[in-house]
Design a protein around this motif. Structure first.
Motif, PDB file in Angstrom:
ATOM      1  N   THR A 270      74.698  12.726 -43.301  1.00  0.00           N
ATOM      2  CA  THR A 270      75.984  13.170 -43.856  1.00  0.00           C
ATOM      3  C   THR A 270      75.889  13.318 -45.366  1.00  0.00           C
ATOM      4  O   THR A 270      75.214  12.539 -46.028  1.00  0.00           O
ATOM      5  CB  THR A 270      77.073  12.116 -43.527  1.00  0.00           C
ATOM      6  OG1 THR A 270      77.123  11.941 -42.100  1.00  0.00           O
ATOM      7  CG2 THR A 270      78.432  12.525 -44.038  1.00  0.00           C
ATOM      8  N   GLY A 271      76.618  14.306 -45.887  1.00  0.00           N
ATOM      9  CA  GLY A 271      76.723  14.477 -47.330  1.00  0.00           C
ATOM     10  C   GLY A 271      78.178  14.443 -47.754  1.00  0.00           C
ATOM     11  O   GLY A 271      79.056  14.924 -47.032  1.00  0.00           O
TER      12      GLY A 271
ATOM     13  N   HIS B 271      66.759  15.942 -43.947  1.00  0.00           N
ATOM     14  CA  HIS B 271      67.017  16.075 -42.510  1.00  0.00           C
ATOM     15  C   HIS B 271      65.803  16.652 -41.778  1.00  0.00           C
ATOM     16  O   HIS B 271      65.555  16.306 -40.625  1.00  0.00           O
ATOM     17  CB  HIS B 271      68.252  16.950 -42.284  1.00  0.00           C
ATOM     18  CG  HIS B 271      68.677  17.038 -40.859  1.00  0.00           C
ATOM     19  ND1 HIS B 271      69.242  15.975 -40.184  1.00  0.00           N
ATOM     20  CD2 HIS B 271      68.609  18.058 -39.972  1.00  0.00           C
ATOM     21  CE1 HIS B 271      69.517  16.346 -38.942  1.00  0.00           C
ATOM     22  NE2 HIS B 271      69.136  17.603 -38.794  1.00  0.00           N
ATOM     23  N   THR B 272      65.018  17.515 -42.451  1.00  0.00           N
ATOM     24  CA  THR B 272      63.808  18.047 -41.805  1.00  0.00           C
ATOM     25  C   THR B 272      62.764  16.957 -41.612  1.00  0.00           C
ATOM     26  O   THR B 272      61.946  17.034 -40.705  1.00  0.00           O
ATOM     27  CB  THR B 272      63.180  19.210 -42.613  1.00  0.00           C
ATOM     28  OG1 THR B 272      62.695  18.718 -43.859  1.00  0.00           O
ATOM     29  CG2 THR B 272      64.162  20.342 -42.819  1.00  0.00           C
ATOM     30  N   GLN B 273      62.792  15.931 -42.465  1.00  0.00           N
ATOM     31  CA  GLN B 273      61.827  14.834 -42.388  1.00  0.00           C
ATOM     32  C   GLN B 273      62.345  13.665 -41.542  1.00  0.00           C
ATOM     33  O   GLN B 273      61.564  12.966 -40.909  1.00  0.00           O
ATOM     34  CB  GLN B 273      61.503  14.317 -43.796  1.00  0.00           C
ATOM     35  CG  GLN B 273      61.060  15.390 -44.763  1.00  0.00           C
ATOM     36  CD  GLN B 273      59.809  16.116 -44.306  1.00  0.00           C
ATOM     37  OE1 GLN B 273      58.810  15.480 -44.023  1.00  0.00           O
ATOM     38  NE2 GLN B 273      59.867  17.431 -44.214  1.00  0.00           N
ATOM     39  N   SER B 274      63.651  13.428 -41.579  1.00  0.00           N
ATOM     40  CA  SER B 274      64.289  12.318 -40.850  1.00  0.00           C
ATOM     41  C   SER B 274      65.545  12.834 -40.144  1.00  0.00           C
ATOM     42  O   SER B 274      66.667  12.529 -40.546  1.00  0.00           O
ATOM     43  CB  SER B 274      64.679  11.198 -41.818  1.00  0.00           C
ATOM     44  OG  SER B 274      63.558  10.677 -42.467  1.00  0.00           O
TER      45      SER B 274
ATOM     46  N   GLY C  92      74.212  20.561 -50.648  1.00  0.00           N
ATOM     47  CA  GLY C  92      73.579  20.010 -49.456  1.00  0.00           C
ATOM     48  C   GLY C  92      72.095  20.264 -49.315  1.00  0.00           C
ATOM     49  O   GLY C  92      71.500  19.930 -48.296  1.00  0.00           O
ATOM     50  N   MET C  93      71.454  20.807 -50.331  1.00  0.00           N
ATOM     51  CA  MET C  93      70.037  21.162 -50.212  1.00  0.00           C
ATOM     52  C   MET C  93      69.116  19.938 -50.111  1.00  0.00           C
ATOM     53  O   MET C  93      68.148  19.964 -49.356  1.00  0.00           O
ATOM     54  CB  MET C  93      69.596  22.037 -51.390  1.00  0.00           C
ATOM     55  CG  MET C  93      70.296  23.382 -51.456  1.00  0.00           C
ATOM     56  SD  MET C  93      69.923  24.441 -50.040  1.00  0.00           S
ATOM     57  CE  MET C  93      71.430  24.330 -49.089  1.00  0.00           C
TER      58      MET C  93
ATOM     59  N   CYS D   3      74.414  24.720 -44.572  1.00  0.00           N
ATOM     60  CA  CYS D   3      73.742  23.747 -43.691  1.00  0.00           C
ATOM     61  C   CYS D   3      74.680  23.353 -42.549  1.00  0.00           C
ATOM     62  O   CYS D   3      75.116  22.197 -42.471  1.00  0.00           O
ATOM     63  CB  CYS D   3      73.334  22.513 -44.484  1.00  0.00           C
ATOM     64  SG  CYS D   3      72.445  22.835 -46.004  1.00  0.00           S
ATOM     65  N   PRO D   4      74.992  24.273 -41.655  1.00  0.00           N
ATOM     66  CA  PRO D   4      75.980  23.970 -40.609  1.00  0.00           C
ATOM     67  C   PRO D   4      75.553  22.887 -39.622  1.00  0.00           C
ATOM     68  O   PRO D   4      76.391  22.327 -38.918  1.00  0.00           O
ATOM     69  CB  PRO D   4      76.170  25.318 -39.905  1.00  0.00           C
ATOM     70  CG  PRO D   4      74.933  26.093 -40.206  1.00  0.00           C
ATOM     71  CD  PRO D   4      74.447  25.619 -41.543  1.00  0.00           C
ATOM     72  N   GLN D   5      74.265  22.546 -39.585  1.00  0.00           N
ATOM     73  CA  GLN D   5      73.779  21.510 -38.668  1.00  0.00           C
ATOM     74  C   GLN D   5      74.085  20.101 -39.167  1.00  0.00           C
ATOM     75  O   GLN D   5      73.915  19.135 -38.436  1.00  0.00           O
ATOM     76  CB  GLN D   5      72.274  21.676 -38.415  1.00  0.00           C
ATOM     77  CG  GLN D   5      71.379  21.250 -39.555  1.00  0.00           C
ATOM     78  CD  GLN D   5      71.235  22.279 -40.688  1.00  0.00           C
ATOM     79  OE1 GLN D   5      72.021  23.206 -40.830  1.00  0.00           O
ATOM     80  NE2 GLN D   5      70.222  22.101 -41.513  1.00  0.00           N
TER      81      GLN D   5
END
Length: 185
Positions: free
Chosen positions: A36-37, A27-30, A20-21, A52-54
């Motif tokens: 979802t992964g 996700h930090t950018q958008s 999930g990296m 990445c629990p968020q």
């Protein structure tokens, strides 16, 4: 990874997410609650959920995704297709990406022309050289329009759904038409 983040339009589905990296960085950018992964390996999904629990992570198969048509604006296949049987399973994964993406698909592959050690890894089912990458690019037909290039040791394919982009432009234009200066002539 920065190319993927710059091109992604949320909500994003990353297929073959591993831990999930990549999705976490995107996700930090958008940011979007439905980023979802998915990964075929259950241990990768569990680790991604811990790291990445968020974000949302599910076990799923690139060749048969369990999402509605057009569910995501962007589908990302980063370093995934070379793990599938070429061309049969690659074609299935591309078809599924086209089905669940409404606007954009981003694909990266190791560059078999420039980085043969990585491209010939025993974990890969085929070597993504320029000829094979062209075959993958051709799997995107209308309304998908592709651009293909190289960034460092990677081949990159960006596919835009021109039909959706044109409709969105038309809707924006009609909702807020530009001021046109009338000329006599």
């Amino acid at each position: 990874i920065s190319w993927l983040a710059a091109q992604a339009i949320a909500p994003v589905l990353e297929v073959g997410t591993s831990w999930g990296m990549v999705l976490a960085y995107i996700h930090t950018q958008s940011p979007h609650e439905y980023n979802t992964g998915v990964d075929i390996a259950p241990w990768n999904v569990e680790l991604a959920r811990l790291l990445c629990p968020q974000l949302r992570f599910f076990q799923d198969d690139a060749r048969s995704l369990d999402f509605d048509t057009g569910a995501f604006s962007t589908v990302i296949l980063a370093e995934v297709l070379e793990h599938l049987v070429f061309p049969e399973d690659v074609r299935k994964a591309v078809e599924e990406a086209k089905r669940v993406a409404s606007r954009r698909i981003l694909v990266t592959l190791p560059n078999g022309d420039a980085d043969m050690d990585e491209a010939r890894s025993p974990k890969h089912a085929w070597v993504p050289d320029s000829q094979a990458v062209e075959e993958v690019r051709q799997m995107f037909s209308a309304p998908w329009e592709t651009t293909c290039g190289e960034i460092g040791p990677f081949f990159c394919i960006k596919a835009n759904n021109r039909q959706v982009e044109a409709a969105m432009f038309k809707d924006r234009f009609l909702a807020d038409p530009p001021n046109l200066k009338e000329t006599n002539g």
